[in-house]
Design a protein around this motif. Structure first.
Motif, PDB file in Angstrom:
ATOM      1  N   HIS A 283       8.330  39.844  90.986  1.00 46.59           N
ATOM      2  CA  HIS A 283       8.372  41.242  91.420  1.00 46.59           C
ATOM      3  C   HIS A 283       7.824  41.400  92.835  1.00 46.59           C
ATOM      4  CE1 HIS A 283       9.912  43.123  87.824  1.00 46.59           C
ATOM      5  NE2 HIS A 283       9.077  42.378  87.099  1.00 46.59           N
ATOM      6  N   GLY A 284       6.844  40.599  93.184  1.00 42.51           N
ATOM      7  CA  GLY A 284       6.303  40.649  94.543  1.00 42.51           C
ATOM      8  C   GLY A 284       7.354  40.265  95.569  1.00 42.51           C
ATOM      9  N   VAL A 285       8.134  39.260  95.255  1.00 45.94           N
ATOM     10  CA  VAL A 285       9.211  38.838  96.157  1.00 45.94           C
ATOM     11  C   VAL A 285      10.242  39.954  96.281  1.00 45.94           C
ATOM     12  CG1 VAL A 285      11.110  37.200  96.442  1.00 45.94           C
ATOM     13  CG2 VAL A 285       8.856  36.385  95.749  1.00 45.94           C
ATOM     14  N   LYS A 286      10.573  40.590  95.167  1.00 43.80           N
ATOM     15  CA  LYS A 286      11.532  41.701  95.205  1.00 43.80           C
ATOM     16  C   LYS A 286      10.987  42.873  96.019  1.00 43.80           C
ATOM     17  CE  LYS A 286      14.037  40.657  90.967  1.00 43.80           C
ATOM     18  NZ  LYS A 286      14.409  41.128  89.622  1.00 43.80           N
TER      19      LYS A 286
ATOM     20  N   LEU B 126       1.350  46.014 100.795  1.00 45.98           N
ATOM     21  CA  LEU B 126       1.698  44.592 100.739  1.00 45.98           C
ATOM     22  C   LEU B 126       0.586  43.736 101.340  1.00 45.98           C
ATOM     23  CD1 LEU B 126       5.468  44.808 101.704  1.00 45.98           C
ATOM     24  CD2 LEU B 126       4.577  43.917  99.547  1.00 45.98           C
ATOM     25  N   ALA B 127      -0.052  44.242 102.393  1.00 49.38           N
ATOM     26  CA  ALA B 127      -1.153  43.498 103.018  1.00 49.38           C
ATOM     27  C   ALA B 127      -2.355  43.418 102.085  1.00 49.38           C
ATOM     28  CB  ALA B 127      -1.549  44.162 104.337  1.00 49.38           C
ATOM     29  N   ALA B 128      -2.625  44.514 101.366  1.00 45.66           N
ATOM     30  CA  ALA B 128      -3.786  44.543 100.475  1.00 45.66           C
ATOM     31  C   ALA B 128      -3.560  43.728  99.205  1.00 45.66           C
ATOM     32  CB  ALA B 128      -4.119  45.992 100.111  1.00 45.66           C
ATOM     33  N   HIS B 129      -2.326  43.668  98.771  1.00 44.24           N
ATOM     34  CA  HIS B 129      -1.985  42.971  97.527  1.00 44.24           C
ATOM     35  C   HIS B 129      -0.783  42.083  97.805  1.00 44.24           C
ATOM     36  CE1 HIS B 129      -4.660  45.790  95.583  1.00 44.24           C
ATOM     37  NE2 HIS B 129      -4.003  46.769  96.164  1.00 44.24           N
ATOM     38  N   ALA B 130      -1.043  40.966  98.440  1.00 48.14           N
ATOM     39  CA  ALA B 130       0.040  40.064  98.844  1.00 48.14           C
ATOM     40  C   ALA B 130       0.942  39.738  97.656  1.00 48.14           C
ATOM     41  CB  ALA B 130      -0.533  38.785  99.431  1.00 48.14           C
ATOM     42  N   PRO B 131       2.249  39.848  97.863  1.00 50.19           N
ATOM     43  CA  PRO B 131       3.187  39.555  96.778  1.00 50.19           C
ATOM     44  C   PRO B 131       2.987  38.143  96.240  1.00 50.19           C
ATOM     45  CG  PRO B 131       4.360  40.331  98.738  1.00 50.19           C
ATOM     46  CD  PRO B 131       2.931  40.171  99.108  1.00 50.19           C
ATOM     47  N   ALA B 132       3.024  38.027  94.908  1.00 50.48           N
ATOM     48  CA  ALA B 132       2.768  36.721  94.319  1.00 50.48           C
ATOM     49  C   ALA B 132       3.907  36.237  93.425  1.00 50.48           C
ATOM     50  CB  ALA B 132       1.470  36.764  93.514  1.00 50.48           C
ATOM     51  N   GLY B 133       4.375  37.078  92.541  1.00 46.41           N
ATOM     52  CA  GLY B 133       5.377  36.653  91.566  1.00 46.41           C
ATOM     53  C   GLY B 133       6.772  37.138  91.911  1.00 46.41           C
TER      54      GLY B 133
ATOM     55  N   LEU C  51       7.813  50.101  93.386  1.00 45.91           N
ATOM     56  CA  LEU C  51       7.875  49.820  91.961  1.00 45.91           C
ATOM     57  C   LEU C  51       7.670  48.330  91.700  1.00 45.91           C
ATOM     58  CD1 LEU C  51       8.448  50.565  89.008  1.00 45.91           C
ATOM     59  CD2 LEU C  51      10.886  50.339  89.539  1.00 45.91           C
ATOM     60  N   HIS C  52       8.361  47.490  92.438  1.00 44.91           N
ATOM     61  CA  HIS C  52       8.212  46.047  92.234  1.00 44.91           C
ATOM     62  C   HIS C  52       6.810  45.575  92.601  1.00 44.91           C
ATOM     63  CE1 HIS C  52      12.081  44.806  90.781  1.00 44.91           C
ATOM     64  NE2 HIS C  52      12.681  45.551  91.691  1.00 44.91           N
ATOM     65  N   LEU C  53       6.211  46.181  93.622  1.00 41.50           N
ATOM     66  CA  LEU C  53       4.847  45.798  93.976  1.00 41.50           C
ATOM     67  C   LEU C  53       3.881  46.160  92.848  1.00 41.50           C
ATOM     68  CD1 LEU C  53       3.141  44.490  96.173  1.00 41.50           C
ATOM     69  CD2 LEU C  53       2.805  46.757  97.157  1.00 41.50           C
ATOM     70  N   GLY C  54       4.090  47.327  92.238  1.00 43.84           N
ATOM     71  CA  GLY C  54       3.264  47.720  91.095  1.00 43.84           C
ATOM     72  C   GLY C  54       3.441  46.777  89.915  1.00 43.84           C
ATOM     73  N   LEU C  55       4.684  46.395  89.658  1.00 45.91           N
ATOM     74  CA  LEU C  55       4.950  45.448  88.567  1.00 45.91           C
ATOM     75  C   LEU C  55       4.346  44.080  88.866  1.00 45.91           C
ATOM     76  CD1 LEU C  55       8.613  46.439  87.719  1.00 45.91           C
ATOM     77  CD2 LEU C  55       6.568  46.852  86.311  1.00 45.91           C
ATOM     78  N   ASP C  56       4.366  43.692  90.136  1.00 51.70           N
ATOM     79  CA  ASP C  56       3.747  42.424  90.532  1.00 51.70           C
ATOM     80  C   ASP C  56       2.253  42.458  90.218  1.00 51.70           C
ATOM     81  OD1 ASP C  56       3.946  39.800  91.982  1.00 51.70           O
ATOM     82  OD2 ASP C  56       2.561  40.816  93.352  1.00 51.70           O
TER      83      ASP C  56
END
Length: 104
Positions: free
Chosen positions: A57-60, A48-55, A88-93
């Protein structure tokens, strides 16, 4: 959503450090299943730190990670499925993000 902490990192880094300490303590106490799940949750926070949630799926992803962390804090079973759902949601994000332009 992401805030800086006193050591110059972000909140996700701090949470990962705390989870590492908990995982070490659980492993030392012989509770290897909880130690493994806690360590996996810590690795998720590093992602999450490397790829901050954006959309969406990131919020999920963030919400599922927080759900797993809350379970750990309250002494209830840490659900590996919740951590997997967050991954999974981070990957989809990441897939939902526009591709970076090619470098020459």
């Amino acid at each position: 959503m992401i805030t800086r902490n006193t050591d110059g990192g972000n909140a996700f880094h701090q949470i990962a450090r705390e989870l590492a300490e908990t995982a070490d303590a659980r492993a030392g106490a012989g509770d290897h299943r909880i130690a493994k799940t806690t360590a996996e949750l810590g690795l998720l926070y590093l992602e999450l730190a490397a790829h901050a949630p954006a959309g969406e799926h990131g919020v999920k992803a963030w919400e599922a990670a927080e759900e797993a962390r809350d379970s750990l804090k309250h002494g209830t079973a840490v659900d590996a499925a919740t951590t997997a759902r967050a991954r999974l949601h981070l990957g989809l994000d990441a897939l939902d993000r526009p591709a970076a332009p090619a470098q020459d």
